[in-house]
Design a protein around this motif. Structure first.
Motif, PDB file in Angstrom:
ATOM      1  N   SER A  21       0.828  -1.203   0.000  1.00 40.01           N
ATOM      2  CA  SER A  21       0.000   0.000   0.000  1.00 40.01           C
ATOM      3  C   SER A  21       0.860   1.250   0.000  1.00 40.01           C
ATOM      4  N   SER A  22       0.317   2.340  -0.512  1.00 40.89           N
ATOM      5  CA  SER A  22       1.066   3.597  -0.537  1.00 40.89           C
ATOM      6  C   SER A  22       0.325   4.714   0.185  1.00 40.89           C
ATOM      7  N   GLY A  23      -0.690   4.369   0.947  1.00 39.39           N
ATOM      8  CA  GLY A  23      -1.457   5.370   1.675  1.00 39.39           C
ATOM      9  C   GLY A  23      -2.768   4.759   2.127  1.00 39.39           C
ATOM     10  N   PHE A  24      -3.517   5.532   2.912  1.00 32.68           N
ATOM     11  CA  PHE A  24      -4.755   5.014   3.469  1.00 32.68           C
ATOM     12  C   PHE A  24      -5.940   5.816   2.944  1.00 32.68           C
ATOM     13  N   GLY A  25      -6.940   5.091   2.450  1.00 38.96           N
ATOM     14  CA  GLY A  25      -8.150   5.734   1.952  1.00 38.96           C
ATOM     15  C   GLY A  25      -9.250   5.712   2.988  1.00 38.96           C
ATOM     16  N   ASN A  26     -10.452   6.106   2.576  1.00 40.37           N
ATOM     17  CA  ASN A  26     -11.585   6.197   3.502  1.00 40.37           C
ATOM     18  C   ASN A  26     -11.952   4.850   4.109  1.00 40.37           C
ATOM     19  N   GLU A  27     -11.856   3.792   3.317  1.00 41.01           N
ATOM     20  CA  GLU A  27     -12.220   2.465   3.816  1.00 41.01           C
ATOM     21  C   GLU A  27     -11.320   2.059   4.984  1.00 41.01           C
ATOM     22  N   GLN A  28     -10.015   2.310   4.833  1.00 39.45           N
ATOM     23  CA  GLN A  28      -9.092   1.961   5.911  1.00 39.45           C
ATOM     24  C   GLN A  28      -9.286   2.872   7.113  1.00 39.45           C
ATOM     25  N   THR A  29      -9.517   4.148   6.858  1.00 43.66           N
ATOM     26  CA  THR A  29      -9.742   5.079   7.964  1.00 43.66           C
ATOM     27  C   THR A  29     -10.984   4.692   8.760  1.00 43.66           C
ATOM     28  N   ASP A  30     -12.032   4.278   8.055  1.00 47.16           N
ATOM     29  CA  ASP A  30     -13.247   3.820   8.747  1.00 47.16           C
ATOM     30  C   ASP A  30     -12.953   2.594   9.604  1.00 47.16           C
ATOM     31  N   TYR A  31     -12.133   1.711   9.092  1.00 45.38           N
ATOM     32  CA  TYR A  31     -11.713   0.518   9.849  1.00 45.38           C
ATOM     33  C   TYR A  31     -10.928   0.923  11.095  1.00 45.38           C
ATOM     34  N   PHE A  32      -9.995   1.852  10.941  1.00 41.85           N
ATOM     35  CA  PHE A  32      -9.224   2.331  12.097  1.00 41.85           C
ATOM     36  C   PHE A  32     -10.158   2.905  13.164  1.00 41.85           C
ATOM     37  N   LYS A  33     -11.127   3.689  12.729  1.00 35.06           N
ATOM     38  CA  LYS A  33     -12.078   4.296  13.672  1.00 35.06           C
ATOM     39  C   LYS A  33     -12.923   3.230  14.356  1.00 35.06           C
ATOM     40  N   ARG A  34     -13.352   2.234  13.592  1.00 35.82           N
ATOM     41  CA  ARG A  34     -14.192   1.167  14.159  1.00 35.82           C
ATOM     42  C   ARG A  34     -13.462   0.446  15.283  1.00 35.82           C
ATOM     43  N   ILE A  35     -12.202   0.112  15.058  1.00 35.58           N
ATOM     44  CA  ILE A  35     -11.442  -0.589  16.089  1.00 35.58           C
ATOM     45  C   ILE A  35     -11.185   0.320  17.279  1.00 35.58           C
ATOM     46  N   ALA A  36     -10.872   1.587  17.022  1.00 39.84           N
ATOM     47  CA  ALA A  36     -10.642   2.528  18.115  1.00 39.84           C
ATOM     48  C   ALA A  36     -11.876   2.648  18.998  1.00 39.84           C
ATOM     49  N   ASN A  37     -13.053   2.629  18.380  1.00 40.36           N
ATOM     50  CA  ASN A  37     -14.306   2.781  19.124  1.00 40.36           C
ATOM     51  C   ASN A  37     -14.706   1.526  19.904  1.00 40.36           C
ATOM     52  N   MET A  38     -14.012   0.429  19.671  1.00 40.88           N
ATOM     53  CA  MET A  38     -14.308  -0.802  20.411  1.00 40.88           C
ATOM     54  C   MET A  38     -13.711  -0.765  21.817  1.00 40.88           C
ATOM     55  N   ASN A  39     -12.798   0.179  22.048  1.00 37.94           N
ATOM     56  CA  ASN A  39     -12.182   0.342  23.380  1.00 37.94           C
ATOM     57  C   ASN A  39     -11.635  -0.981  23.920  1.00 37.94           C
ATOM     58  N   LEU A  40     -10.799  -1.613  23.135  1.00 38.59           N
ATOM     59  CA  LEU A  40     -10.204  -2.888  23.528  1.00 38.59           C
ATOM     60  C   LEU A  40      -9.243  -2.688  24.694  1.00 38.59           C
ATOM     61  N   LYS A  41      -9.069  -3.735  25.504  1.00 41.09           N
ATOM     62  CA  LYS A  41      -8.147  -3.612  26.638  1.00 41.09           C
ATOM     63  C   LYS A  41      -6.696  -3.652  26.181  1.00 41.09           C
ATOM     64  N   ASN A  42      -6.438  -4.271  25.041  1.00 41.02           N
ATOM     65  CA  ASN A  42      -5.100  -4.285  24.451  1.00 41.02           C
ATOM     66  C   ASN A  42      -5.038  -3.251  23.332  1.00 41.02           C
ATOM     67  N   PRO A  43      -4.124  -2.292  23.399  1.00 42.96           N
ATOM     68  CA  PRO A  43      -4.083  -1.236  22.388  1.00 42.96           C
ATOM     69  C   PRO A  43      -3.714  -1.796  21.015  1.00 42.96           C
ATOM     70  N   PRO A  44      -4.341  -1.285  19.966  1.00 45.05           N
ATOM     71  CA  PRO A  44      -3.957  -1.707  18.617  1.00 45.05           C
ATOM     72  C   PRO A  44      -2.720  -0.959  18.138  1.00 45.05           C
ATOM     73  N   ILE A  45      -1.877  -1.674  17.416  1.00 44.49           N
ATOM     74  CA  ILE A  45      -0.747  -1.083  16.714  1.00 44.49           C
ATOM     75  C   ILE A  45      -0.897  -1.482  15.255  1.00 44.49           C
ATOM     76  N   ILE A  46      -0.831  -0.520  14.366  1.00 46.05           N
ATOM     77  CA  ILE A  46      -1.168  -0.744  12.962  1.00 46.05           C
ATOM     78  C   ILE A  46       0.078  -1.070  12.155  1.00 46.05           C
ATOM     79  N   GLY A  47      -0.032  -2.101  11.323  1.00 45.33           N
ATOM     80  CA  GLY A  47       1.037  -2.474  10.413  1.00 45.33           C
ATOM     81  C   GLY A  47       0.516  -2.703   9.009  1.00 45.33           C
ATOM     82  N   PHE A  48       1.421  -2.856   8.059  1.00 47.44           N
ATOM     83  CA  PHE A  48       1.158  -3.034   6.629  1.00 47.44           C
ATOM     84  C   PHE A  48       0.801  -1.675   6.011  1.00 47.44           C
ATOM     85  N   GLY A  49       1.564  -1.256   5.033  1.00 45.85           N
ATOM     86  CA  GLY A  49       1.260  -0.035   4.288  1.00 45.85           C
ATOM     87  C   GLY A  49       1.789   1.241   4.894  1.00 45.85           C
TER      88      GLY A  49
END
Length: 257
Positions: A184-212
């Protein structure tokens, strides 16, 4: 406390940069030098790739580095020998990323024991199913204080993510897209929506993003929604083109362009 947990609790607003590289690349004995240079230049965590002949999750850049590392003579035993004194000079978390077959061949308990002995804090094993880990290996990993890090993708169901979160004790590797590394060479709306969805789940283990993630822009995009970000293929390309002597140039372009 495991170094991964300590690092994640430090300066909670700071964004963590994790760098992946392939052990034994560009040259067999570069491993310890690369680790030391990455820490000196502000990297918060390091993923050490244990090369494997059939790396399903890796793109062409990392595959090529793994092929060369194997040709150079890298093996599980060689890697552990290279790391035997690493904790004399390095304090940040170290994670081995590898495939299950070499670990199984070495012996899962022997592998975990050796990781603990040399100072490895966690493992990322993309082809070890979550359920198999939970049923057969979780107790063993915990015995040696090794954190197992699981991957999620945009296609992973919320229910599955909750289950992964419940059996994890570190961070969740959030794959930015359902593709191989370096694609990948950047993040579009679909990926940003995914990032927001996971952030809003308030998981006990923090997410760290990889790939792209390859530069300052994509690092900032990713860490807007996650604790940190992982860069792999871009750093391997830097090592290919510049060798191991200019690590500071690469890291500064990510953190302070």
């Amino acid at each position: 406390m495991n170094r991964i947990n300590k690092k994640l609790q430090e300066n909670s607003n700071d964004k963590l940069l994790s760098i992946y590289f392939t052990a034994g690349y560009p040259n067999l004995n570069d491993t310890a030098t690369i680790i030391q240079d990455l820490e000196k230049n502000g990297v918060g965590m390091i993923e050490i790739g244990l090369p494997f002949s059939d790396p399903l999750a890796d793109g062409p850049t990392i595959q090529a580095s793994s092929t060369q590392a194997l040709k150079n003579g890298m093996t599980t035993e060689v890697l552990f020998d290279q790391l035997k004194d690493i904790r004399k000079t390095v304090r940040i978390p170290l994670v081995i990323m590898g495939y299950f077959n070499p670990i199984l061949q070495y012996g899962v308990e022997a592998f975990c024991e050796k990781c603990a002995e040399v100072g490895i804090d966690g493992l990322i094993i993309p082809d070890l199913p979550v359920d198999v880990y939970n049923d057969q290996y979780k107790t063993l990993f915990e015995k040696y204080g090794i954190i197992n890090v699981f991957l999620i993708t945009p296609q992973t169901r919320d229910e599955r993510i909750r289950f992964i979160d419940s059996i994890s004790n570190g961070f969740i590797y959030m794959v930015s897209s359902a593709s191989v590394t370096g694609s990948s060479s950047g993040f579009g709306n679909e990926q940003t929506d995914y990032f927001k969805r996971i952030a809003n789940m308030n998981l006990k283990n923090p997410p760290i993003i990889g790939f792209g993630i390859s530069d300052h822009k994509t690092f900032n995009q990713a860490t807007q929604y996650a604790k940190g970000a992982i860069i792999g293929s871009a750093f391997i390309k830097h090592l290919t083109n510049q060798g191991i002597g200019k690590t500071s140039d690469f890291i500064q372009r990510i953190l302070n362009p």
